[in-house]
Write a protein that holds these residues in place. Structure first.
Motif, PDB file in Angstrom:
ATOM      1  N   GLU A  99      30.463  15.190  28.508  1.00  0.00           N
ATOM      2  CA  GLU A  99      31.704  14.496  28.867  1.00  0.00           C
ATOM      3  C   GLU A  99      31.566  13.820  30.230  1.00  0.00           C
ATOM      4  OE1 GLU A  99      36.275  15.828  29.918  1.00  0.00           O
ATOM      5  OE2 GLU A  99      35.172  17.015  28.457  1.00  0.00           O
ATOM      6  N   VAL A 100      31.002  14.535  31.201  1.00  0.00           N
ATOM      7  CA  VAL A 100      30.793  13.983  32.538  1.00  0.00           C
ATOM      8  C   VAL A 100      29.829  12.795  32.461  1.00  0.00           C
ATOM      9  CG1 VAL A 100      29.784  14.453  34.809  1.00  0.00           C
ATOM     10  CG2 VAL A 100      31.305  16.130  33.750  1.00  0.00           C
ATOM     11  N   GLU A 101      28.720  12.970  31.761  1.00  0.00           N
ATOM     12  CA  GLU A 101      27.721  11.902  31.648  1.00  0.00           C
ATOM     13  C   GLU A 101      28.306  10.664  30.987  1.00  0.00           C
ATOM     14  OE1 GLU A 101      24.668  13.971  29.531  1.00  0.00           O
ATOM     15  OE2 GLU A 101      23.784  14.810  31.358  1.00  0.00           O
ATOM     16  N   THR A 102      29.126  10.849  29.963  1.00  0.00           N
ATOM     17  CA  THR A 102      29.749   9.732  29.270  1.00  0.00           C
ATOM     18  C   THR A 102      30.738   9.013  30.182  1.00  0.00           C
ATOM     19  OG1 THR A 102      29.477  10.828  27.139  1.00  0.00           O
ATOM     20  CG2 THR A 102      31.143   9.082  27.256  1.00  0.00           C
ATOM     21  N   THR A 151      40.849   6.450  42.021  1.00  0.00           N
ATOM     22  CA  THR A 151      39.878   7.413  41.525  1.00  0.00           C
ATOM     23  C   THR A 151      40.547   8.353  40.524  1.00  0.00           C
ATOM     24  OG1 THR A 151      40.302   8.994  43.303  1.00  0.00           O
ATOM     25  CG2 THR A 151      38.519   7.428  43.656  1.00  0.00           C
ATOM     26  N   ALA A 152      39.720   8.881  39.669  1.00  0.00           N
ATOM     27  CA  ALA A 152      40.151   9.916  38.736  1.00  0.00           C
ATOM     28  C   ALA A 152      38.981  10.878  38.636  1.00  0.00           C
ATOM     29  CB  ALA A 152      40.477   9.316  37.375  1.00  0.00           C
ATOM     30  N   GLY A 153      39.207  11.998  38.033  1.00  0.00           N
ATOM     31  CA  GLY A 153      38.087  12.911  37.932  1.00  0.00           C
ATOM     32  C   GLY A 153      38.367  14.139  37.110  1.00  0.00           C
ATOM     33  N   PHE A 191      33.307   2.567  46.095  1.00  0.00           N
ATOM     34  CA  PHE A 191      32.983   3.892  45.574  1.00  0.00           C
ATOM     35  C   PHE A 191      32.688   3.792  44.085  1.00  0.00           C
ATOM     36  CE2 PHE A 191      34.491   7.835  43.530  1.00  0.00           C
ATOM     37  CZ  PHE A 191      33.638   8.746  44.140  1.00  0.00           C
ATOM     38  N   PHE A 192      31.621   4.476  43.632  1.00  0.00           N
ATOM     39  CA  PHE A 192      31.268   4.522  42.213  1.00  0.00           C
ATOM     40  C   PHE A 192      31.577   5.896  41.640  1.00  0.00           C
ATOM     41  CE2 PHE A 192      27.625   5.518  39.243  1.00  0.00           C
ATOM     42  CZ  PHE A 192      28.215   4.982  38.111  1.00  0.00           C
ATOM     43  N   THR A 193      30.864   6.918  42.091  1.00  0.00           N
ATOM     44  CA  THR A 193      31.086   8.267  41.586  1.00  0.00           C
ATOM     45  C   THR A 193      30.621   9.292  42.605  1.00  0.00           C
ATOM     46  OG1 THR A 193      30.794   9.727  39.659  1.00  0.00           O
ATOM     47  CG2 THR A 193      28.862   8.496  40.395  1.00  0.00           C
ATOM     48  N   GLY A 194      31.127  10.511  42.454  1.00  0.00           N
ATOM     49  CA  GLY A 194      30.707  11.592  43.337  1.00  0.00           C
ATOM     50  C   GLY A 194      30.992  12.938  42.709  1.00  0.00           C
ATOM     51  N   VAL A 195      30.249  13.926  43.179  1.00  0.00           N
ATOM     52  CA  VAL A 195      30.460  15.306  42.742  1.00  0.00           C
ATOM     53  C   VAL A 195      30.549  16.152  44.005  1.00  0.00           C
ATOM     54  CG1 VAL A 195      27.973  15.713  42.396  1.00  0.00           C
ATOM     55  CG2 VAL A 195      29.643  17.189  41.264  1.00  0.00           C
ATOM     56  N   ASN A 251      35.401   5.946  40.157  1.00  0.00           N
ATOM     57  CA  ASN A 251      36.244   4.830  40.541  1.00  0.00           C
ATOM     58  C   ASN A 251      36.991   4.326  39.315  1.00  0.00           C
ATOM     59  OD1 ASN A 251      37.069   2.062  40.956  1.00  0.00           O
ATOM     60  ND2 ASN A 251      35.806   2.048  42.776  1.00  0.00           N
ATOM     61  N   THR A 252      38.310   4.220  39.424  1.00  0.00           N
ATOM     62  CA  THR A 252      39.124   3.703  38.320  1.00  0.00           C
ATOM     63  C   THR A 252      39.795   2.393  38.705  1.00  0.00           C
ATOM     64  OG1 THR A 252      41.040   4.991  39.031  1.00  0.00           O
ATOM     65  CG2 THR A 252      39.569   5.993  37.369  1.00  0.00           C
TER      66      THR A 252
END
Length: 120
Positions: free
Chosen positions: A102-105, A87-89, A53-57, A69-70
Motif C-alpha cells: 500500500e505504501v509503495e503504491t 500532505t497526506a499520509g 516536498f515529495f515523500t517522507g517517512v 505531497n497531495t
C-alpha cells in the motif's frame, strides 16, 4: 508482521530511497526521518518554486508516519511544507506485506503525478 518502529521505518525508507536516483533530493536522512524533495525550478501562477516536498517517512512517538505531497489534489494553497495542507499520509504501528505494498503504491502514484506535472 513487523511491530518494531525502527524496523518499520528502515523497511519503508529502503523502499523510497531508490527515488533519490529518479530526480529527487534527500533533505533529511536520520535515524528517525527520511524525506525527498524535487528541486526543479518552476514557475506556477507567477510564483517561483525551487523545491517541492515529495515523500517522507518519520518515526513519530509510537508510530511511523509516511507522508506524501497531495498538492496535485489540493492546489488552492501553495504552501509546500511536508506538514502543511498539501500532505497526506499513513500512520503505521504494524507492517505486513499488504501494508508495505500500500505504501509503495501510494508513493508510486505521487511520483507519477510529479512526472505528469513535470515537477521532476
Amino acid at each position: 508482521m513487523k511491530t518494531d518502529l525502527v524496523e518499520i521505518f528502515q523497511t519503508i525508507r529502503a523502499g523510497i530511497q531508490p527515488y533519490a536516483t529518479r530526480g529527487y533530493t534527500v533533505h533529511e536522512n536520520s535515524e528517525t526521518g527520511y524525506d525527498l524533495y524535487s528541486e526543479k525550478n518552476i514557475e506556477l501562477n507567477g510564483k517561483k518554486i525551487t523545491e517541492r516536498f515529495f515523500t517522507g517517512v518519520y518515526i513519530n512517538g509510537s508510530e511511523v508516519e509516511v507522508k506524501v505531497n497531495t498538492e496535485e489534489f489540493s492546489a488552492k494553497n501553495q504552501q509546500l511544507s511536508p506538514f502543511g495542507e498539501n500532505t497526506a499520509g499513513l500512520k503505521i504501528v504494524q507492517l505486513d506485506d499488504t501494508k508495505l505494498k500500500e505504501v509503495e503504491t501510494l508513493v508510486e502514484i505521487i511520483h507519477t503525478h510529479f512526472k505528469e506535472k513535470e515537477w521532476i
